[in-house]
Design a protein around this motif. Structure first.
Motif, mmCIF file in Angstrom:
data_model
loop_
_atom_site.group_PDB
_atom_site.id
_atom_site.type_symbol
_atom_site.label_atom_id
_atom_site.label_comp_id
_atom_site.label_asym_id
_atom_site.label_seq_id
_atom_site.Cartn_x
_atom_site.Cartn_y
_atom_site.Cartn_z
ATOM 1 N N SER A 63 0.809 -1.249 0.007
ATOM 2 C CA SER A 63 0.157 -0.035 0.066
ATOM 3 C C SER A 63 0.895 1.242 0.112
ATOM 4 N N GLN A 64 0.182 2.183 -0.354
ATOM 5 C CA GLN A 64 0.983 3.717 -0.511
ATOM 6 C C GLN A 64 1.436 4.031 0.772
ATOM 7 N N GLY A 65 0.518 3.935 1.850
ATOM 8 C CA GLY A 65 0.609 4.144 3.133
ATOM 9 C C GLY A 65 1.763 3.656 4.068
ATOM 10 N N VAL A 66 2.093 2.405 3.447
ATOM 11 C CA VAL A 66 3.389 1.944 4.224
ATOM 12 C C VAL A 66 4.647 2.370 4.000
ATOM 13 N N GLU A 67 4.500 3.311 2.758
ATOM 14 C CA GLU A 67 5.931 4.008 2.357
ATOM 15 C C GLU A 67 6.566 4.706 3.277
ATOM 16 N N ARG A 68 5.696 5.157 4.047
ATOM 17 C CA ARG A 68 6.392 6.020 5.340
ATOM 18 C C ARG A 68 7.258 5.285 6.260
ATOM 19 N N ALA A 69 6.773 4.025 6.633
ATOM 20 C CA ALA A 69 7.629 3.052 7.282
ATOM 21 C C ALA A 69 8.887 2.508 6.576
ATOM 22 N N ILE A 70 8.590 2.583 5.294
ATOM 23 C CA ILE A 70 9.798 2.118 4.391
ATOM 24 C C ILE A 70 10.927 3.218 4.324
ATOM 25 N N GLN A 71 10.316 4.479 4.031
ATOM 26 C CA GLN A 71 11.353 5.432 4.311
ATOM 27 C C GLN A 71 12.177 5.544 5.493
ATOM 28 N N HIS A 72 11.412 5.241 6.726
ATOM 29 C CA HIS A 72 11.982 5.290 7.920
ATOM 30 C C HIS A 72 12.966 4.209 7.914
ATOM 31 N N ALA A 73 12.845 3.257 7.705
ATOM 32 C CA ALA A 73 13.520 1.877 7.828
ATOM 33 C C ALA A 73 14.912 2.020 6.547
ATOM 34 N N VAL A 74 14.660 2.765 5.445
ATOM 35 C CA VAL A 74 15.736 3.351 4.556
ATOM 36 C C VAL A 74 16.562 4.199 5.397
ATOM 37 N N ASP A 75 16.130 5.225 6.007
ATOM 38 C CA ASP A 75 16.834 6.172 6.728
ATOM 39 C C ASP A 75 17.850 5.628 7.956
ATOM 40 N N LEU A 76 17.347 4.603 8.481
ATOM 41 C CA LEU A 76 17.899 4.083 9.490
ATOM 42 C C LEU A 76 18.978 3.044 8.944
#
Length: 149
Positions: free
Chosen positions: A12-25
């Motif tokens: 889902s598009q909404g989960v992209e916020r969590a993905i971006q946070h994981a990428v930043d970490l």
């Protein structure tokens, strides 16, 4: 501190916020990102019998591949390596199993932050992962940001 970060995705598009946070970490720690998509075949028990299981499975598999590709597309600009996996079973159990079997240091996953009756009726994959995982879990609020308090 984090060598392997697991990020479950439902595409889902909404989960992209969590993905971006994981990428930043992952960028900050020089980590590898493990992206998983779980085919929850049990939730399709109400599909009419005339529907071909093979066709449905292929459709779900393709959806999972697209979800993993989206994680890769978000991680690529940051130079974060991604290991993608499509699993089958109960989403919460499979996320926990994968995290433990692959020595992940952290699970980063989205949650809709439902409260009250919605949480009681719908349950939460993130909540079940938090309660059963030996691996630390970081939840990231996704969706429209409205929370019932």
């Amino acid at each position: 501190m984090y060598d392997r970060i697991l990020v479950p995705t439902d595409g889902s598009q909404g989960v992209e916020r969590a993905i971006q946070h994981a990428v930043d970490l992952a960028t900050a720690h020089g980590s590898t990102l493990h992206a998983v998509y779980v085919l929850n075949s049990a939730s399709y028990g109400g599909v009419p019998i005339e529907t071909s299981w093979e066709g449905l499975h292929d459709m779900l598999q393709q959806e999972g591949e697209h979800a993993i590709e989206r994680v890769q597309a978000i991680a690529d600009p940051a130079g974060v390596p991604v290991v993608g996996s499509i699993l089958e079973g109960s989403p919460s159990k499979e996320v926990v199993r994968y995290a433990e079997e692959n020595d992940c240091d952290l699970v980063v996953m989205g949650t809709h932050g439902r409260g009250g009756i919605d949480r009681l009726l719908l349950g939460s994959v993130a909540e079940r992962v938090v309660r059963s995982s030996a691996v630390p879990v970081l939840t990231v609020q996704v969706g429209d940001g409205e929370r019932e308090r």
